[in-house]
Write a protein that holds these residues in place. Structure first.
Motif, PDB file in Angstrom:
ATOM      1  N   VAL A 244      34.858  39.383  27.001  1.00  0.00           N
ATOM      2  CA  VAL A 244      35.139  39.380  25.564  1.00  0.00           C
ATOM      3  C   VAL A 244      33.946  38.819  24.810  1.00  0.00           C
ATOM      4  O   VAL A 244      33.502  39.382  23.792  1.00  0.00           O
ATOM      5  N   LYS A 245      33.402  37.717  25.287  1.00  0.00           N
ATOM      6  CA  LYS A 245      32.258  37.084  24.632  1.00  0.00           C
ATOM      7  C   LYS A 245      31.053  38.016  24.581  1.00  0.00           C
ATOM      8  O   LYS A 245      30.270  37.985  23.624  1.00  0.00           O
ATOM      9  N   ASN A 246      30.918  38.859  25.615  1.00  0.00           N
ATOM     10  CA  ASN A 246      29.771  39.769  25.701  1.00  0.00           C
ATOM     11  C   ASN A 246      30.037  41.137  25.075  1.00  0.00           C
ATOM     12  O   ASN A 246      29.176  42.016  25.121  1.00  0.00           O
ATOM     13  N   GLY A 247      31.237  41.312  24.544  1.00  0.00           N
ATOM     14  CA  GLY A 247      31.583  42.613  23.966  1.00  0.00           C
ATOM     15  C   GLY A 247      31.798  43.680  25.021  1.00  0.00           C
ATOM     16  O   GLY A 247      31.627  44.876  24.759  1.00  0.00           O
ATOM     17  N   HIS A 248      32.207  43.246  26.215  1.00  0.00           N
ATOM     18  CA  HIS A 248      32.373  44.165  27.347  1.00  0.00           C
ATOM     19  C   HIS A 248      33.835  44.370  27.732  1.00  0.00           C
ATOM     20  O   HIS A 248      34.119  44.846  28.835  1.00  0.00           O
ATOM     21  N   LEU A 249      34.759  43.982  26.874  1.00  0.00           N
ATOM     22  CA  LEU A 249      36.172  44.271  27.127  1.00  0.00           C
ATOM     23  C   LEU A 249      36.569  45.434  26.221  1.00  0.00           C
ATOM     24  O   LEU A 249      36.425  45.368  25.006  1.00  0.00           O
ATOM     25  N   PHE A 250      37.067  46.502  26.840  1.00  0.00           N
ATOM     26  CA  PHE A 250      37.437  47.715  26.105  1.00  0.00           C
ATOM     27  C   PHE A 250      38.950  47.881  26.143  1.00  0.00           C
ATOM     28  O   PHE A 250      39.534  48.077  27.211  1.00  0.00           O
ATOM     29  N   GLU A 251      39.592  47.766  24.983  1.00  0.00           N
ATOM     30  CA  GLU A 251      41.049  47.875  24.906  1.00  0.00           C
ATOM     31  C   GLU A 251      41.478  49.328  24.741  1.00  0.00           C
ATOM     32  O   GLU A 251      40.796  50.121  24.091  1.00  0.00           O
ATOM     33  N   ILE A 252      42.616  49.636  25.316  1.00  0.00           N
ATOM     34  CA  ILE A 252      43.118  51.010  25.284  1.00  0.00           C
ATOM     35  C   ILE A 252      44.641  51.006  25.200  1.00  0.00           C
ATOM     36  O   ILE A 252      45.302  50.074  25.686  1.00  0.00           O
ATOM     37  N   ASN A 253      45.203  52.040  24.592  1.00  0.00           N
ATOM     38  CA  ASN A 253      46.654  52.225  24.538  1.00  0.00           C
ATOM     39  C   ASN A 253      47.161  52.596  25.930  1.00  0.00           C
ATOM     40  O   ASN A 253      46.818  53.641  26.474  1.00  0.00           O
ATOM     41  N   GLY A 254      47.968  51.724  26.514  1.00  0.00           N
ATOM     42  CA  GLY A 254      48.453  51.950  27.870  1.00  0.00           C
ATOM     43  C   GLY A 254      49.231  53.242  28.027  1.00  0.00           C
ATOM     44  O   GLY A 254      49.161  53.889  29.079  1.00  0.00           O
ATOM     45  N   ASN A 255      49.968  53.652  27.010  1.00  0.00           N
ATOM     46  CA  ASN A 255      50.745  54.892  27.097  1.00  0.00           C
ATOM     47  C   ASN A 255      49.855  56.114  27.260  1.00  0.00           C
ATOM     48  O   ASN A 255      50.230  57.084  27.923  1.00  0.00           O
ATOM     49  N   ALA A 256      48.664  56.076  26.668  1.00  0.00           N
ATOM     50  CA  ALA A 256      47.741  57.202  26.764  1.00  0.00           C
ATOM     51  C   ALA A 256      46.917  57.167  28.042  1.00  0.00           C
ATOM     52  O   ALA A 256      46.350  58.179  28.455  1.00  0.00           O
ATOM     53  N   PHE A 257      46.861  55.995  28.690  1.00  0.00           N
ATOM     54  CA  PHE A 257      45.948  55.782  29.820  1.00  0.00           C
ATOM     55  C   PHE A 257      46.663  55.686  31.159  1.00  0.00           C
ATOM     56  O   PHE A 257      46.032  55.529  32.201  1.00  0.00           O
ATOM     57  N   TYR A 258      47.977  55.797  31.128  1.00  0.00           N
ATOM     58  CA  TYR A 258      48.831  55.432  32.259  1.00  0.00           C
ATOM     59  C   TYR A 258      48.676  56.327  33.487  1.00  0.00           C
ATOM     60  O   TYR A 258      48.656  55.853  34.619  1.00  0.00           O
ATOM     61  N   PHE A 259      48.575  57.644  33.297  1.00  0.00           N
ATOM     62  CA  PHE A 259      48.654  58.599  34.406  1.00  0.00           C
ATOM     63  C   PHE A 259      47.280  58.963  34.981  1.00  0.00           C
ATOM     64  O   PHE A 259      46.243  58.465  34.537  1.00  0.00           O
ATOM     65  N   ASN A 260      47.302  59.892  35.961  1.00  0.00           N
ATOM     66  CA  ASN A 260      46.049  60.416  36.521  1.00  0.00           C
ATOM     67  C   ASN A 260      46.102  61.938  36.665  1.00  0.00           C
ATOM     68  O   ASN A 260      45.564  62.504  37.603  1.00  0.00           O
ATOM     69  N   ASP A 261      46.770  62.581  35.704  1.00  0.00           N
ATOM     70  CA  ASP A 261      46.808  64.037  35.637  1.00  0.00           C
ATOM     71  C   ASP A 261      45.575  64.533  34.883  1.00  0.00           C
ATOM     72  O   ASP A 261      44.864  63.726  34.265  1.00  0.00           O
ATOM     73  N   PRO A 262      45.264  65.823  34.906  1.00  0.00           N
ATOM     74  CA  PRO A 262      44.054  66.336  34.248  1.00  0.00           C
ATOM     75  C   PRO A 262      43.949  66.025  32.758  1.00  0.00           C
ATOM     76  O   PRO A 262      42.854  65.717  32.271  1.00  0.00           O
TER      77      PRO A 262
END
Length: 307
Positions: free
Chosen positions: A273-291
């Motif tokens: 976080v201090k280095n600006g290296h934490l990237f937040e994402i909406n879990g609902n959009a990121f949850y699966f591993n389909d195409p």
């Protein structure tokens, strides 16, 4: 044989041969047409051969495979609640009904011609009476082969295989660019806050883990590797996230928790976080591993790591 009969004989032979060739061609064409318009095909499932529609029109998906079917252009009429909450699927499944494997009457009303789900679900025998039902064991094959298996079920194996080859190439290229930017030894952690519980993830549990670790070859912190790699995920308290956090952190949240997390002391103390290296994402959009989700994840990683 008299000489004048010879030309006549040759003509007859040539005519018969031509007719035979025409019949063979017609027969082959009919066979090809019958094959391409066959009403059913046989899929070799984990439990044996299952006869499924060659061109399914009404599929109920009781698991994480909705995006696979959307990618292949197959109509989905029933989906699970997780898929229904995925913003990447919203337009494609706007007319689909949310169902569970226990909603037998509801599924019957949808009149599916194919049901796809995960092994071990309740009512599998009842579902099989409604429509051909194909169940998969999660992790039995890798995530890309899983897409190809879905392709086989819906008679689109070639299309799925081509996408996989292209995706692997693009992900590997992006990985090379990212490593050149952040360094070969940089580490990346995938973490998630869900219902006030923190998790870290291995290399095969969705949330972008397959792309980061398998395709791009980025490094997992030793602590994450020790606790999460084999089981796929590991629950931790938020206060010890710093022990698992790599140089970069991909952090998923659900249900609008972002603001409360950003104010937490443990969050502010993270080096990422201090280095600006934490990237937040909406879990609902990121949850699966389909195409569909993989394409979204790949775009996200390229934008965040290479900005």
């Amino acid at each position: 044989m008299k000489k004048w009969l010879l030309p006549m004989f040759m003509v007859v032979v040539l005519v018969l041969a031509a007719c035979g060739n025409k019949e063979d061609s017609a027969k082959k064409e009919n066979e090809d047409n019958a094959s391409s318009t066959a009403e059913t095909i046989t899929y070799q499932s984990e439990t044996g051969p299952i006869e499924v529609p060659a061109n399914p029109q009404r599929v109920v998906v009781l698991s994480s495979f909705v995006g696979d079917l959307i990618q292949l252009g197959v109509d989905v009429v029933g989906v699970d609640s997780w898929a229904a909450d995925n913003p990447n699927f919203k337009e494609s499944i706007k007319d689909a009904v949310v169902v569970e494997n226990t909603d037998i009457e509801k599924i019957i009303e949808l009149d599916p011609d194919l049901i796809i789900g995960l092994n071990g679900i309740e009512n599998a025998d009842k579902l099989a009476e409604i429509a051909p039902t194909v169940l998969f064991t999660y992790g039995k094959v890798d995530y890309l082969q899983q897409f190809i298996e879905i392709g086989k079920v819906v008679n689109k194996e070639e299309e799925a295989t081509k996408w996989v080859a292209d995706f692997k190439k693009r992900a590997a290229e992006a990985g090379s660019e990212i490593k050149a930017k952040i360094g070969e030894n940089a580490t990346v952690t995938v973490a998630e806050m869900f219902n006030k519980q923190m998790y870290v993830y291995g290399d095969n549990w969705g949330r972008g883990t397959e792309i980061l670790y398998q395709e791009m070859g980025l490094n997992m912190p030793e602590k994450v590797k020790q606790d999460a790699l084999k089981p796929g995920y590991f629950a931790i308290s938020s206060e010890v996230l710093n022990e698992y956090a790599g140089d970069y952190v991909i952090f998923s949240t659900f249900n609008g928790q972002e603001s409360s997390i950003a104010d937490a002391p443990w969050y502010k103390d993270l080096e990422a976080v201090k280095n600006g290296h934490l990237f937040e994402i909406n879990g609902n959009a990121f949850y699966f591993n389909d195409p569909i989700t993989l394409e979204y994840q790949l775009t996200f990683f390229k934008e965040k790591f290479l900005q």
